[in-house]
Write an enzyme that holds these catalytic residues in place. Structure first.
Site, PDB file in Angstrom:
ATOM      1  N   LYS A  34       0.846  -1.196   0.000  1.00 46.85           N
ATOM      2  CA  LYS A  34       0.000   0.000   0.000  1.00 46.85           C
ATOM      3  C   LYS A  34       0.884   1.251   0.000  1.00 46.85           C
ATOM      4  O   LYS A  34       2.098   1.153   0.257  1.00 46.85           O
ATOM      5  CB  LYS A  34      -0.933  -0.031   1.220  1.00 46.85           C
ATOM      6  N   ARG A 129     -10.275  -0.843  15.020  1.00 46.47           N
ATOM      7  CA  ARG A 129     -10.284  -0.026  13.813  1.00 46.47           C
ATOM      8  C   ARG A 129     -11.232  -0.715  12.846  1.00 46.47           C
ATOM      9  O   ARG A 129     -12.379  -0.321  12.732  1.00 46.47           O
ATOM     10  CB  ARG A 129      -8.848   0.104  13.273  1.00 46.47           C
ATOM     11  N   TYR A 254      16.260  29.936   8.066  1.00 50.41           N
ATOM     12  CA  TYR A 254      15.011  30.580   8.471  1.00 50.41           C
ATOM     13  C   TYR A 254      14.921  30.663   9.986  1.00 50.41           C
ATOM     14  O   TYR A 254      15.312  29.734  10.682  1.00 50.41           O
ATOM     15  CB  TYR A 254      13.804  29.802   7.940  1.00 50.41           C
ATOM     16  N   MET A 302      12.428  24.276   2.174  1.00 52.42           N
ATOM     17  CA  MET A 302      11.693  23.474   1.187  1.00 52.42           C
ATOM     18  C   MET A 302      12.629  22.696   0.270  1.00 52.42           C
ATOM     19  O   MET A 302      12.375  21.533  -0.065  1.00 52.42           O
ATOM     20  CB  MET A 302      10.778  24.394   0.361  1.00 52.42           C
TER      21      MET A 302
HETATM   22  C1  LIG Z   1      -0.209  -2.258   6.617  1.00 55.88           C
HETATM   23  C2  LIG Z   1      -0.732  -3.567   7.025  1.00 55.88           C
HETATM   24  C3  LIG Z   1       0.146  -4.645   7.251  1.00 55.88           C
HETATM   25  C4  LIG Z   1       1.651  -4.503   7.195  1.00 55.88           C
HETATM   26  O1  LIG Z   1       2.128  -3.932   8.371  1.00 55.88           O
HETATM   27  P1  LIG Z   1       3.694  -3.772   8.602  1.00 55.88           P
HETATM   28  O2  LIG Z   1       3.846  -3.252   9.972  1.00 55.88           O
HETATM   29  O3  LIG Z   1       4.184  -2.801   7.596  1.00 55.88           O
HETATM   30  O4  LIG Z   1       4.292  -5.126   8.390  1.00 55.88           O
HETATM   31  C5  LIG Z   1      -0.412  -5.873   7.543  1.00 55.88           C
HETATM   32  N1  LIG Z   1      -1.751  -6.033   7.616  1.00 55.88           N
HETATM   33  C6  LIG Z   1      -2.621  -5.024   7.433  1.00 55.88           C
HETATM   34  C7  LIG Z   1      -4.071  -5.272   7.541  1.00 55.88           C
HETATM   35  C8  LIG Z   1      -2.130  -3.759   7.143  1.00 55.88           C
HETATM   36  O5  LIG Z   1      -2.996  -2.747   6.960  1.00 55.88           O
END
Ligand SMILES: *Cc1c(COP(=O)(O)O)cnc(C)c1O
Length: 359
Positions: A34, A129, A254, A302
């Site tokens: 992701k 969640r 800055y 930046m």
């Molecule tokens: C992001 C995610 C993972 C991976 O988690 P890591 O800590 O990066 O290994 C696994 N399962 C779900 C449902 C996730 O959303």
């Protein structure tokens, strides 16, 4: 051309997958990709990790990208469908759906398409969640199984809230609630994220879901990926574009926050928060200049940072500056910036040039 570049180490990605398999022998591995492969680039990560058994994504759009790139593995949309049109697209692309909420059961029940959709049933064991409470698993599992459009092999999954704290009883409780909720039900089990793989070997089930570990990043406090046998998959680097002599008492950057304690040399490197280098990384944050450790001084701007070059050997305009990656753990920079390594790699922006490296 701006010098800021993110080198993605494909060999490290491949090796990290091997290491995950070594830590979770006999289980299948979902490579979580992701957020554009935690900022490393979705398609390139998927190519490097073609040995994974599945990919985990946050959106159907990422599933489309992976299929377009030729990925034939299972692809699991980690939050599942959220509107009716999603189901047809998921079937077309052969994406697996995580089902975590009654609203999704409604979508599935109203859907007449008989082509079987593969489902992962998500159980909330304490993260609070996504997921059904453990006491509803039996009922939801039975309802899903009764739907003609749902594949009969349903994976039972949960997600840990604090598995990176290897001594937190919350994870033990989550494992127990999961076991109780799914006991007697057919189907593969999936509990562990990266920290679960590292600290909770009793919770491997049939599928582990590795994200951070594959990119060589640890979220375990005080530990870096290398402590667990992982290699960083991204090195963010740039070059010095100026070296200036600054007089004692002059202030830098800055808000003029940093005052030179003596006459000194200050380097200016072409990287800043516009590239994803964290503005919160204050004075003292380490960088490597020509391979030697030096520190950021003054505010991150930046496009630029300023670096204390006192005692750094052999520097010149054009010298390499590494912000994180090989030789400088991203976890150390994250700690300085009050965040985790994941956020830093995810936050590298589009103006940074991405370069692939086989090692
Ligand atoms: C992001 C995610 C993972 C991976 O988690 P890591 O800590 O990066 O290994 C696994 N399962 C779900 C449902 C996730 O959303």
């Amino acid at each position: 051309m701006r010098a800021a570049s993110a080198t993605i180490h494909l060999g490290a990605l491949r090796e990290n997958l091997r290491r995950v398999r070594e830590l979770a022998p006999g289980t299948k591995v979902m490579a979580v990709v992701k957020a554009d492969g935690y900022g490393h680039g979705l398609e390139r990560v998927a190519r490097a990790l073609e040995g994974a058994d599945a990919f985990g994504v946050a959106s159907i759009a990422d599933g489309q990208r992976l299929r377009a790139a030729g990925a034939s593995q299972r692809i699991v949309v980690l939050s599942g469908p959220d509107e009716a049109g999603d189901l047809a697209e998921m079937r077309r692309l052969k994406l697996d759906a995580v089902i975590h909420h009654d609203a999704q059961l409604g979508l599935l029940a109203a859907d007449a398409d008989p082509r079987p959709l593969r489902v992962w049933l998500k159980i909330d064991t304490g993260m609070h969640r996504l997921g059904f409470p453990p006491e509803r698993v039996r009922e939801v599992h039975a309802r899903l199984r009764a739907l003609p459009g749902v594949d009969r092999d349903i994976v039972l999954m949960t997600h840990f809230a604090n598995s990176d704290a290897f001594d937190d009883a919350l994870t033990t409780h989550q494992i127990e609630r999961f076991e109780r909720g799914v006991s007697g039900l057919e189907g593969e089990r999936s509990l562990s994220n990266s920290a679960g793989i590292l600290g909770w070997p009793e919770a491997q089930g049939q599928w582990v879901r590795a994200g951070g570990a594959l990119y060589g990043i640890s979220v375990v406090a005080g530990r870096i990926g290398a402590d667990f046998g992982f290699r960083p998959a991204m090195t963010l680097s740039t070059r010095l574009i100026a070296i200036n002599r600054i007089r004692r008492g002059e202030r830098i950057g800055y808000a003029a926050t940093w005052e030179a304690p003596e006459d000194m040399v200050v380097g200016v490197a072409a990287i800043g928060y516009g590239d994803g280098y964290p503005r919160q990384a204050g004075a003292g944050t380490p960088v490597l200049v020509g391979g030697a450790r030096a520190s950021v001084i003054g505010r991150v701007s930046m496009d630029l940072i300023t670096i204390d070059l006192r005692g750094v050997p052999g520097v010149q305009v054009g010298s390499d500056v590494v912000l994180w990656g090989r030789g400088l753990p991203v976890e150390e920079i994250a700690e300085r910036a009050g965040t985790i390594g994941y956020e830093l790699t995810c936050g590298v922006t589009r103006r940074v040039r991405f370069v692939e490296d086989e090692s």
